[in-house]
Design a protein around this motif. Structure first.
Motif, short mmCIF file in Angstrom:
data_model
loop_
_atom_site.label_atom_id
_atom_site.label_comp_id
_atom_site.label_asym_id
_atom_site.label_seq_id
_atom_site.Cartn_x
_atom_site.Cartn_y
_atom_site.Cartn_z
N GLY A 108 1.01 51.83 25.20
CA GLY A 108 1.48 50.70 24.51
C GLY A 108 1.62 49.67 25.70
N ILE A 109 0.89 48.60 25.26
CA ILE A 109 1.07 47.43 26.19
C ILE A 109 1.54 46.28 25.65
N THR A 110 2.63 45.62 26.31
CA THR A 110 3.21 44.57 25.81
C THR A 110 2.38 43.22 26.41
N ILE A 111 1.97 42.22 25.50
CA ILE A 111 1.05 41.44 26.18
C ILE A 111 1.76 39.94 25.99
N GLN A 112 2.74 39.51 26.97
CA GLN A 112 3.38 38.62 26.90
C GLN A 112 2.98 37.08 27.10
N TYR A 113 1.73 37.15 27.94
CA TYR A 113 1.21 36.00 28.35
C TYR A 113 -0.25 36.26 28.97
N GLU A 114 -1.09 35.14 28.84
CA GLU A 114 -2.56 35.37 28.87
C GLU A 114 -2.52 35.94 30.37
N MET A 115 -2.00 35.15 31.38
CA MET A 115 -2.06 35.49 32.72
C MET A 115 -1.97 36.88 33.34
N CYS A 116 -1.63 37.64 32.23
CA CYS A 116 -1.44 39.16 32.65
C CYS A 116 -2.70 39.88 32.04
N TYR A 117 -3.84 39.34 31.38
CA TYR A 117 -5.03 39.95 31.18
C TYR A 117 -5.67 40.73 32.10
N THR A 118 -5.65 40.27 33.36
CA THR A 118 -6.49 40.97 34.21
C THR A 118 -5.55 42.19 34.66
N ILE A 142 -4.28 56.51 23.01
CA ILE A 142 -4.54 55.46 22.19
C ILE A 142 -4.16 54.10 22.78
N VAL A 143 -4.78 53.12 23.05
CA VAL A 143 -4.29 52.09 23.66
C VAL A 143 -4.05 51.13 22.88
N ILE A 144 -2.62 50.70 22.55
CA ILE A 144 -2.35 49.80 21.60
C ILE A 144 -1.39 48.56 22.31
N GLY A 145 -2.06 47.25 21.72
CA GLY A 145 -1.39 46.08 22.44
C GLY A 145 -0.32 45.62 21.36
N GLY A 146 0.63 44.91 21.77
CA GLY A 146 1.93 44.30 21.09
C GLY A 146 2.31 42.94 21.66
N GLY A 147 3.33 42.38 21.15
CA GLY A 147 3.63 41.08 21.90
C GLY A 147 2.80 39.85 21.20
N PRO A 148 3.57 38.65 21.91
CA PRO A 148 2.82 37.36 21.44
C PRO A 148 1.34 37.19 21.20
N MET A 162 -6.25 49.60 19.14
CA MET A 162 -5.62 48.81 18.09
C MET A 162 -4.53 47.75 18.63
N PHE A 163 -3.98 46.81 17.74
CA PHE A 163 -2.89 45.95 18.00
C PHE A 163 -1.92 46.20 16.94
N TYR A 164 -0.69 45.97 17.24
CA TYR A 164 0.47 45.82 16.29
C TYR A 164 0.90 44.65 16.47
N ILE A 165 0.83 43.66 15.23
CA ILE A 165 0.94 42.38 15.33
C ILE A 165 2.37 42.34 14.56
N GLY A 166 3.39 41.91 15.41
CA GLY A 166 4.68 41.51 14.75
C GLY A 166 5.83 42.50 15.67
N GLU A 167 6.98 42.54 15.12
CA GLU A 167 8.05 43.11 15.57
C GLU A 167 8.02 44.95 15.48
N GLY A 168 8.02 45.35 16.75
CA GLY A 168 7.84 46.89 16.90
C GLY A 168 8.80 47.96 16.13
N GLU A 169 9.81 47.12 15.58
CA GLU A 169 10.80 48.07 15.11
C GLU A 169 10.38 48.79 13.67
N THR A 170 9.62 48.16 13.01
CA THR A 170 9.34 48.44 11.58
C THR A 170 8.19 49.69 11.39
#
Ligand code: SF4
Length: 477
Positions: A108-118, A142-148, A162-170
Motif C-alpha cells: 500500500g503506497i500513500t501518495i501525498q504529493y506529486e513530487m514523490c511520483y518518481t 497487489i500494489v494499491i495507492g491511497g492518499g490525496p 488499484m487505488f483506494y479513493i478516500g479514507e482508509g478506515e472503512t
C-alpha cells in the motif's frame, strides 16, 4: 532471533542506519505463521518524513488490530543505501520483519504529493516488483495507492493494480476478506481485482478505458466490463469518534520531522478556499468527541514518552470544543511537563489567549496565510480574510508581546496582476506599521520582524481552480 536485511558492513557505512532497522518502541511484531495477510505500508519518502505522517500511523494501528494481518512499514531508502542495494541486488524490505516486500500480499503506497511520483518507481524497482501493473502475477503483491493524489490517479495509473479513493478506515477489512477468499478459492489475480473494483471507493484502472481530448483532458471514461461500476465514489468515515486511532504510535529512534504526539481533532474544513485541495477532498467537516480526544491524549503520551502534543486539523479554531480540550490539556500537560502546540489557528482574541496559555510565554512567531496581496484577489480565491481582520489580529498579537509575524502568499493565482503582487509588499508594510502604532516605544522589546514567503500556485484536481493555468517555467523565472 531477528535477522536484519542489511549486514553490519553496510549499516556502518550508510547515513542514519536507524532508518532501516525497525524495532522501534510500539512497532508491531507478529509471528509469520499466525497471520494470513502480509501488508507493507509505504510512504514513498525518506524515513524521517514518512514516520511523521499521521495517516500511516492510523492505518498501521488499524491493520495490526486485525488478528489475521501483519502490517509493516517501508520508506524510500536514501541515495547512499539505494546504490548499495542496486549494486548487491538486495531487495527492498519491510522494517518489522526485514522480509522482502516482493513476498508480501499487498504493497500500500500513500501518495501525498506529486513530487514523490518518481520515488514510487524507485520503491517498486528496488522491491524487484514489475513497474507496470499488467506485468504482475500472483507472484507479486497487489500494489494499491491511497492518499490525496489517488483522487487524480490517471498520470500514475499504469503502475498501480488499484487505488483506494478516500479514507482508509472503512473498506480495508472488506478488501482483505475478499483477498483471503479469492486466494483460498484459487481465483485468478484479474478476477480478484474485478471483484475488488466492486467495493466502494476502489478504482482498478485496468477495467476502465480512458480517452483524451487533444489538450490532455479526459473525453470519456468507461468501464470495459458490464459488472464494473461506472463511477467510483470516495469513502469517508462518518463517525470519527468511534473508529480506529492509534493508542501506541511508533516512536522513532532518530529525530523525525514530527517528534510528538499528534491528536487529530477533526477532519475537513468549513472554509472553501478555491485553490485548496484538502479543503475540498476531506469534506464534510467531522469533529472527534472531546472525551475521545482527552482519553487518547493521555494514553498516547503515556505510551510514547513524547514531550510535546500537537492538535492537528485543517483549521483548529473551528473545532467547537477547543476551549474545553485545551484547558484539559493545559492542566494535564503541566503535570507531565509536556508542551502543547496548536497549528492552524486563526488569529483572534480567543486564539491569542489560548496561545498565551500554551506557549508558556515563549513568544514564537505568529503565522497568517493571507495567500494573496490584495483584497480583490483574496476574494477571487475565497480566502475569507479581510485586511481589517489581518491588521486587527496583528495588533492583538503585538499587544500580547509577539513581534514576529510570518506571512504566506501564493504567486501565479488565477487573474493575478502586477498590482496584486505589489499588494504583498504593501500588506507586509502595513502590518509593520501596525506594530509601531500599537506598541508604545517603551514597551517594545526590539524591532518588528515580518517574514513574507511565497510559493507558486499549482492547480489541483477537485478544486474550483482545477482547470486554471499554471505559470510556465519562463513566467516563474
Ligand atoms: S486553505 Fe486552509 S482554511 Fe482554506 S479551505 Fe484549505 S484548509 Fe481550509
Amino acid at each position: 532471533m531477528r535477522k536484519l536485511a542489511l549486514c553490519d558492513e553496510i549499516l556502518l557505512k550508510i547515513e542514519k542506519p536507524a532508518r532501516y532497522i525497525g524495532n522501534e518502541v510500539n512497532s508491531v511484531m507478529k509471528n509469520r505463521q499466525d497471520v494470513v495477510v502480509r501488508f507493507a505500508m509505504c510512504f514513498p519518502d525518506v524515513y524521517e518524513i514518512g514516520m511523521s505522517h499521521l495517516g500511516i500511523q492510523i492505518l498501521y494501528d488499524m491493520f495490526n488490530r486485525f488478528e489475521d494481518t501483519w502490517c509493516e512499514r517501508v520508506y524510500s531508502p536514501w541515495p547512499d543505501l539505494d546504490s548499495v542495494m542496486r549494486e548487491r541486488r538486495i531487495p527492498l524490505f519491510a522494517l518489522e520483519s526485514q522480509d522482502p516486500i516482493k513476498d508480501f500480499d499487498f504493497l500500500g503506497i500513500t501518495i501525498q504529493y506529486e513530487m514523490c511520483y518518481t520515488n514510487i518507481l524507485q520503491i517498486l524497482d528496488l522491491s524487484q516488483i514489475p513497474l507496470r501493473a499488467v506485468e504482475r502475477t500472483w507472484e507479486h503483491p497487489i500494489v494499491i495507492g491511497g492518499g490525496p493524489c489517488s483522487y487524480n490517479p490517471e498520470p500514475i495509473a499504469d503502475f498501480f493494480d488499484m487505488f483506494y479513493i478516500g479514507e482508509g478506515e472503512t473498506q480495508y477489512r472488506a478488501l482483505l476478506d475478499l483477498y483471503k477468499t479469492c486466494r483460498e478459492d484459487g481465483v485468478s489475480r484479474v478476477e480478484f481485482l474485478a471483484e475488488a473494483a466492486k467495493l466502494p471507493g476502489m478504482y482498478v484502472p485496468q477495467f476502465y478505458a480512458v480517452r483524451y481530448h487533444e489538450d490532455g483532458t479526459i473525453q470519456t471514461f468507461e468501464p470495459t466490463r458490464p459488472d464494473i461500476p461506472k463511477t467510483v465514489v470516495k469513502e469517508i468515515v462518518r463517525d470519527v469518534s468511534d473508529t480506529y486511532y492509534p493508542e501506541k504510535p511508533v516512536v522513532p529512534f532518530i529525530k523525525c520531522t514530527q517528534d510528538r504526539v499528534v491528536l487529530e481533532i477533526q477532519r475537513g474544513c468549513i472554509r472553501g478556499c478555491r485553490f485548496c485541495q484538502a479543503g475540498q477532498l476531506y469534506r464534510p467537516v467531522r469533529e472527534r468527541s472531546v472525551e475521545m480526544l482527552k482519553q487518547y491524549a493521555l494514553k498516547m503520551l503515556d505510551n510514547t514518552g513524547h514531550e510535546e502534543i500537537s492538535l492537528s486539523s485543517l483549521s483548529s479554531s473551528d473545532y467547537s470544543q477547543l476551549e474545553e480540550l485545551v484547558s484539559f490539556l493545559i492542566d494535564k500537560c503541566r503535570e507531565k511537563k509536556v508542551n502543547i502546540s496548536l497549528p492552524s489557528l486563526r488569529i483572534d482574541a480567543f486564539s491569542l489567549e489560548v496561545m498565551e496559555k500554551v506557549q508558556d510565554v515563549r513568544k514564537s512567531s505568529l503565522t497568517f496565510a493571507p495567500e494573496a496581496g490584495s483584497q480583490r484577489l483574496r476574494n477571487v480565491i475565497n480566502k475569507g480574510l479581510t485586511e481589517e481582520v489581518i491588521l486587527k489580529g496583528a495588533a492583538l498579537a503585538f499587544e500580547g508581546g509577539w513581534n514576529r509575524v510570518k506571512l504566506y502568499f501564493m504567486l501565479g493565482l488565477p487573474t493575478e496582476t502586477e498590482e496584486d503582487i505589489r499588494g504583498i509588499a504593501e500588506l507586509s508594510n502595513r502590518i509593520a506599521e501596525t506594530f509601531y502604532d500599537t506598541v508604545p516605544k517603551e514597551k517594545r522589546t526590539g524591532k518588528v520582524q515580518i517574514v513574507a514567503s511565497t510559493s507558486f500556485f499549482i492547480p489541483k484536481p477537485f478544486t474550483p481552480f482545477q482547470w486554471a493555468a499554471q505559470c510556465t517555467k519562463e513566467q516563474f523565472l
